[in-house]
Design an enzyme around this catalytic site. Structure first.
Site, PDB file in Angstrom:
ATOM      1  N   ASP A  40     -34.456  36.025  27.472  1.00 55.50           N
ATOM      2  CA  ASP A  40     -33.855  35.701  26.175  1.00 55.50           C
ATOM      3  C   ASP A  40     -32.350  35.516  26.372  1.00 55.50           C
ATOM      4  O   ASP A  40     -31.721  36.305  27.075  1.00 55.50           O
ATOM      5  CB  ASP A  40     -34.143  36.865  25.209  1.00 55.50           C
ATOM      6  CG  ASP A  40     -33.513  36.652  23.851  1.00 55.50           C
ATOM      7  OD1 ASP A  40     -33.212  35.492  23.514  1.00 55.50           O
ATOM      8  OD2 ASP A  40     -33.327  37.658  23.125  1.00 55.50           O
ATOM      9  N   ASN A  42     -30.292  34.679  23.466  1.00 61.11           N
ATOM     10  CA  ASN A  42     -29.547  34.782  22.201  1.00 61.11           C
ATOM     11  C   ASN A  42     -29.858  36.049  21.396  1.00 61.11           C
ATOM     12  O   ASN A  42     -29.529  36.133  20.219  1.00 61.11           O
ATOM     13  CB  ASN A  42     -29.802  33.535  21.333  1.00 61.11           C
ATOM     14  CG  ASN A  42     -31.266  33.389  20.977  1.00 61.11           C
ATOM     15  OD1 ASN A  42     -32.091  34.232  21.362  1.00 61.11           O
ATOM     16  ND2 ASN A  42     -31.613  32.342  20.251  1.00 61.11           N
ATOM     17  N   ASP A  44     -32.587  37.307  20.191  1.00 63.59           N
ATOM     18  CA  ASP A  44     -33.624  37.386  19.144  1.00 63.59           C
ATOM     19  C   ASP A  44     -34.907  38.039  19.662  1.00 63.59           C
ATOM     20  O   ASP A  44     -35.915  38.092  18.950  1.00 63.59           O
ATOM     21  CB  ASP A  44     -33.910  35.996  18.537  1.00 63.59           C
ATOM     22  CG  ASP A  44     -34.535  35.035  19.529  1.00 63.59           C
ATOM     23  OD1 ASP A  44     -34.745  35.420  20.706  1.00 63.59           O
ATOM     24  OD2 ASP A  44     -34.825  33.879  19.136  1.00 63.59           O
ATOM     25  N   ASP A  48     -36.170  32.007  25.985  1.00 58.05           N
ATOM     26  CA  ASP A  48     -35.826  30.631  25.593  1.00 58.05           C
ATOM     27  C   ASP A  48     -35.422  29.802  26.809  1.00 58.05           C
ATOM     28  O   ASP A  48     -35.363  30.304  27.934  1.00 58.05           O
ATOM     29  CB  ASP A  48     -34.726  30.651  24.527  1.00 58.05           C
ATOM     30  CG  ASP A  48     -33.577  31.561  24.909  1.00 58.05           C
ATOM     31  OD1 ASP A  48     -33.124  31.460  26.059  1.00 58.05           O
ATOM     32  OD2 ASP A  48     -33.147  32.396  24.068  1.00 58.05           O
ATOM     33  N   ASP A 117     -46.753  22.130  29.745  1.00 57.82           N
ATOM     34  CA  ASP A 117     -48.096  22.397  29.265  1.00 57.82           C
ATOM     35  C   ASP A 117     -48.423  21.319  28.238  1.00 57.82           C
ATOM     36  O   ASP A 117     -47.677  21.129  27.276  1.00 57.82           O
ATOM     37  CB  ASP A 117     -48.106  23.780  28.588  1.00 57.82           C
ATOM     38  CG  ASP A 117     -49.394  24.532  28.803  1.00 57.82           C
ATOM     39  OD1 ASP A 117     -50.443  23.952  28.484  1.00 57.82           O
ATOM     40  OD2 ASP A 117     -49.340  25.677  29.263  1.00 57.82           O
ATOM     41  N   ASP A 219     -54.128  21.839  28.925  1.00 57.96           N
ATOM     42  CA  ASP A 219     -54.833  22.950  28.292  1.00 57.96           C
ATOM     43  C   ASP A 219     -56.305  22.595  28.070  1.00 57.96           C
ATOM     44  O   ASP A 219     -56.626  21.475  27.656  1.00 57.96           O
ATOM     45  CB  ASP A 219     -54.154  23.235  26.940  1.00 57.96           C
ATOM     46  CG  ASP A 219     -54.600  24.534  26.320  1.00 57.96           C
ATOM     47  OD1 ASP A 219     -54.386  25.586  26.930  1.00 57.96           O
ATOM     48  OD2 ASP A 219     -55.162  24.489  25.203  1.00 57.96           O
ATOM     49  N   GLU A 282     -56.688  22.901  33.200  1.00 55.22           N
ATOM     50  CA  GLU A 282     -57.228  24.245  32.960  1.00 55.22           C
ATOM     51  C   GLU A 282     -58.727  24.117  32.713  1.00 55.22           C
ATOM     52  O   GLU A 282     -59.148  23.523  31.704  1.00 55.22           O
ATOM     53  CB  GLU A 282     -56.566  24.908  31.743  1.00 55.22           C
ATOM     54  CG  GLU A 282     -57.016  26.355  31.612  1.00 55.22           C
ATOM     55  CD  GLU A 282     -57.008  26.918  30.200  1.00 55.22           C
ATOM     56  OE1 GLU A 282     -57.106  28.133  30.045  1.00 55.22           O
ATOM     57  OE2 GLU A 282     -56.944  26.121  29.229  1.00 55.22           O
ATOM     58  N   HIS A 343     -51.449  33.845  31.673  1.00 54.05           N
ATOM     59  CA  HIS A 343     -51.164  34.515  30.411  1.00 54.05           C
ATOM     60  C   HIS A 343     -52.420  34.859  29.610  1.00 54.05           C
ATOM     61  O   HIS A 343     -52.324  35.480  28.560  1.00 54.05           O
ATOM     62  CB  HIS A 343     -50.230  33.618  29.583  1.00 54.05           C
ATOM     63  CG  HIS A 343     -50.875  32.297  29.243  1.00 54.05           C
ATOM     64  ND1 HIS A 343     -51.165  31.344  30.191  1.00 54.05           N
ATOM     65  CD2 HIS A 343     -51.306  31.799  28.067  1.00 54.05           C
ATOM     66  CE1 HIS A 343     -51.736  30.313  29.609  1.00 54.05           C
ATOM     67  NE2 HIS A 343     -51.845  30.550  28.318  1.00 54.05           N
ATOM     68  N   ASP A 344     -53.573  34.416  30.078  1.00 51.31           N
ATOM     69  CA  ASP A 344     -54.831  34.724  29.381  1.00 51.31           C
ATOM     70  C   ASP A 344     -55.633  35.822  30.083  1.00 51.31           C
ATOM     71  O   ASP A 344     -56.670  36.256  29.558  1.00 51.31           O
ATOM     72  CB  ASP A 344     -55.724  33.472  29.314  1.00 51.31           C
ATOM     73  CG  ASP A 344     -55.096  32.364  28.499  1.00 51.31           C
ATOM     74  OD1 ASP A 344     -54.379  32.664  27.526  1.00 51.31           O
ATOM     75  OD2 ASP A 344     -55.314  31.182  28.847  1.00 51.31           O
TER      76      ASP A 344
HETATM   77  C1  NOJ Z   1     -55.853  28.046  26.810  1.00 50.24           C
HETATM   78  C2  NOJ Z   1     -54.525  28.724  26.803  1.00 50.24           C
HETATM   79  O1  NOJ Z   1     -54.205  29.113  28.109  1.00 50.24           O
HETATM   80  C3  NOJ Z   1     -54.625  29.868  25.846  1.00 50.24           C
HETATM   81  O2  NOJ Z   1     -53.504  30.712  25.912  1.00 50.24           O
HETATM   82  C4  NOJ Z   1     -54.817  29.326  24.464  1.00 50.24           C
HETATM   83  O3  NOJ Z   1     -55.004  30.382  23.550  1.00 50.24           O
HETATM   84  C5  NOJ Z   1     -56.029  28.395  24.415  1.00 50.24           C
HETATM   85  N1  NOJ Z   1     -56.079  27.486  25.509  1.00 50.24           N
HETATM   86  C6  NOJ Z   1     -56.007  27.574  23.175  1.00 50.24           C
HETATM   87  O4  NOJ Z   1     -55.028  26.584  23.299  1.00 50.24           O
END
Ligand code: NOJ
Length: 548
Positions: A40, A42, A44, A48, A117, A219, A282, A343-344
């Protein structure tokens, strides 16, 4: 800066024609940044673009070649940016288009690449396209999304489930039809059978390619096309009570339809007009289906993400076999790639433990193919427990189950021992892990035995030795917990031996002599030692041995 350029030109001389015959996304290392959580600038509490730019020295020092940034576009943030309301803008939370242009220029100035992305499967329900589409049944954009009449007794048109829980169909009172959403109801799916939708998304790609971005991570590529007849999905006989309810059905008709490959080929054809840009897809599918996304005659994705190391149990036999299956399944010219987390997914250090995460790092960075590192994994960051009442991720909220929340793997990057780990001067949007005073970049970078130093040494070895980046792969041996393989190029041969168990193990007999010198060890003390005749590994140990 000068160091990097010098290193690059040395590399060139050293690697000679080997590297010339491979593209940057083949011999390079990709690093994923989840922009809300990286830096970050700034106060918040949310990361960013200016923050990312301020950390490029670090990424350069680490030795990575390309940065993939999760979505930074305008979005109501129902799914933290994966609900895009304007594909060619920048969300003010992340900065301005000028900030983006500066970041891109600075990344390029350092000889690195920037991958964005692309979220083509769905938009936000606040996207002007959807607002038009839902305005009336005869709106010209009605067919840009998937609208269907109700089934019997007003029920949804079929049994398809949303990945985030409940039916995938949302009733629209005003126009008296349902629309389909694979994810949140705030993320309606586009109708990719409509050529106008294809053209519009290709224009989006052109916009960013014209700016000079080096490619896209696309995605949910395997979701783009759905069954033309919208048939019911069958039940999943392997469903377990702990699985997400979405898993109750097999998405046979809602994903991975044969026509998707025409769409991917169209995207690829556009990319090809821009030179050496990359398309990463993905795709969560078994290997035999995954490799089809390379496309007929290699006209599909350059890198269909290979999630085998994410989905397989941490078991030497299974992983060793999967590497062979994957290698054997690649189509001619198909370039491999490997991923440990994103991140998933739960972080690797939480999944396999801190010590095994070192072994995993060695595996990721020594297998044949492009590795993608998830930010913070190079520090050994772990999932951070977040109670249900503080969960931010819609997957956790919708299922009312913190176990399904992805917040734990999205916590702020740990830069130093200062407040909030140096991530923000404000209140971080997700809590910082409690171990930040010990586990942070500033502290680990000077500790030769740290996870960070291990990552750096492995990346440096890859950059120096074509055998490890673009060289051949050959399986050598596997036992209950140990796997060993050979990477070679010309005269140079490296044996990688990994103990996926906690107890010491010995590979008594190997089909090739294993005499050589340890060049990288999961524990730095081992480096420089000789291996003679047989391989002895400590528990949780991995070695890269330069063979005599
Ligand atoms: C895959 C992404 O990696 C995930 O974070 C997202 O929630 C879903 N696609 C929906 O876009």
């Amino acid at each position: 800066m000068q160091r990097r350029e010098a290193q690059r030109s040395d590399d060139h001389v050293f690697r000679g024609s080997v590297m010339d015959s491979h593209l940057w996304w083949q011999h390079g290392v990709v690093y994923q940044i989840y922009p809300r959580s990286f830096q970050d600038s700034n106060g918040d509490g949310i990361g960013d673009l200016v923050g990312i730019a301020s950390r490029l020295d670090y990424l350069e020092w680490l030795g990575i070649d390309a940065i993939w940034i999760s979505p930074i576009y305008p979005s109501p943030m129902a799914d933290f940016g994966y609900d895009v309301s304007d594909h060619t803008g920048i969300h003010p939370i992340f900065g301005t288009m000028d900030d983006f242009d500066r970041l891109l220029a600075e990344v390029h100035r350092r000889g690195m690449r920037l991958i964005l992305d692309l979220v083509p499967n769905h938009t936000s329900d606040r996207h002007p396209w959807f607002e038009e589409s839902r305005a009336s049944r005869d709106n010209p954009k009605r067919d840009w999304y998937l609208w269907r009449d109700p089934g019997p007794e007003g029920r949804p048109p079929n049994n398809w489930l949303s990945v985030f829980g409940g039916s995938a169909w949302e009733w629209d009172e005003r126009t008296g039809q349902y629309y389909y959403h694979a994810f949140l109801k705030e993320q309606p799916d586009l109708n990719w059978r409509n050529p106008a939708v294809q053209d519009a998304m290709l224009d989006v790609m052109r916009f960013w390619l014209d700016k000079g971005v080096d490619g896209f991570r696309v995605d949910v590529m395997w979701h783009l096309i759905k069954d033309a007849q919208f048939r019911d999905n069958p039940p999943n006989p392997h469903y377990q009570p702990d699985d997400r309810p979405y898993e109750r059905l097999l998405p046979v008709y809602s994903t991975d339809q044969p026509e998707v490959h025409d769409i991917v080929a169209r995207m690829r054809a556009l990319l090809d007009t821009y030179g050496d840009r990359v398309m990463i897809g993905e795709i969560y599918l078994p290997i035999d289906k995954l490799v089809l996304y390379y496309g007929d005659e290699g006209r599909g994705a350059h890198l269909p993400f290979n999630f085998q190391l994410v989905v397989l149990p941490w078991n030497a036999g299974e992983i060793f076999a999967a590497v062979s299956t994957y290698e054997a399944s690649l189509p001619p010219g198909g370039w491999p790639n490997w991923v440990l987390g994103n991140h998933d997914q739960p972080r690797i250090a939480s999944r396999v433990g801190e010590e095994q995460a070192r072994v995993a790092a060695m595996l990721l960075l020594t297998l044949r193919g492009t590795p993608t590192i998830y930010y913070g994994d190079e520090l050994g960051m772990k999932d951070v427990p977040i109670p249900l009442d503080r969960v931010r991720d819609p997957q956790g909220i919708n299922y009312e189950n913190a176990a399904f929340s992805r917040d734990p793997q999205r916590t702020p990057m740990q830069w130093d021992a200062g407040p909030n780990a140096g991530f923000t001067t404000g209140e971080p949007w997700l809590p910082v892990a409690w171990d930040w005073r010990r586990r942070n970049v500033e502290r680990l970078r000077d500790d030769p035995d740290s996870m960070l130093s291990l990552y750096r040494r492995l990346i440096e070895l890859r950059r120096r030795e074509p055998a490890l980046s673009v060289g051949d792969y050959a399986p050598v041996a596997v036992s209950a917990n140990v796997m060993a393989f050979l990477r070679s190029h010309g005269e140079r041969r490296f044996l990688v031996a990994l103990n996926l168990g906690h107890r010491p193990a010995i590979l008594e007999s190997t089909p090739i002599p294993v005499d050589g010198t340890i060049v990288v060890g999961t524990h730095v003390d081992r480096e420089g030692m000789r291996i003679a005749e047989r391989l002895e590994l400590d528990g949780d140990e991995g070695l890269v041995v330069e063979l005599d």
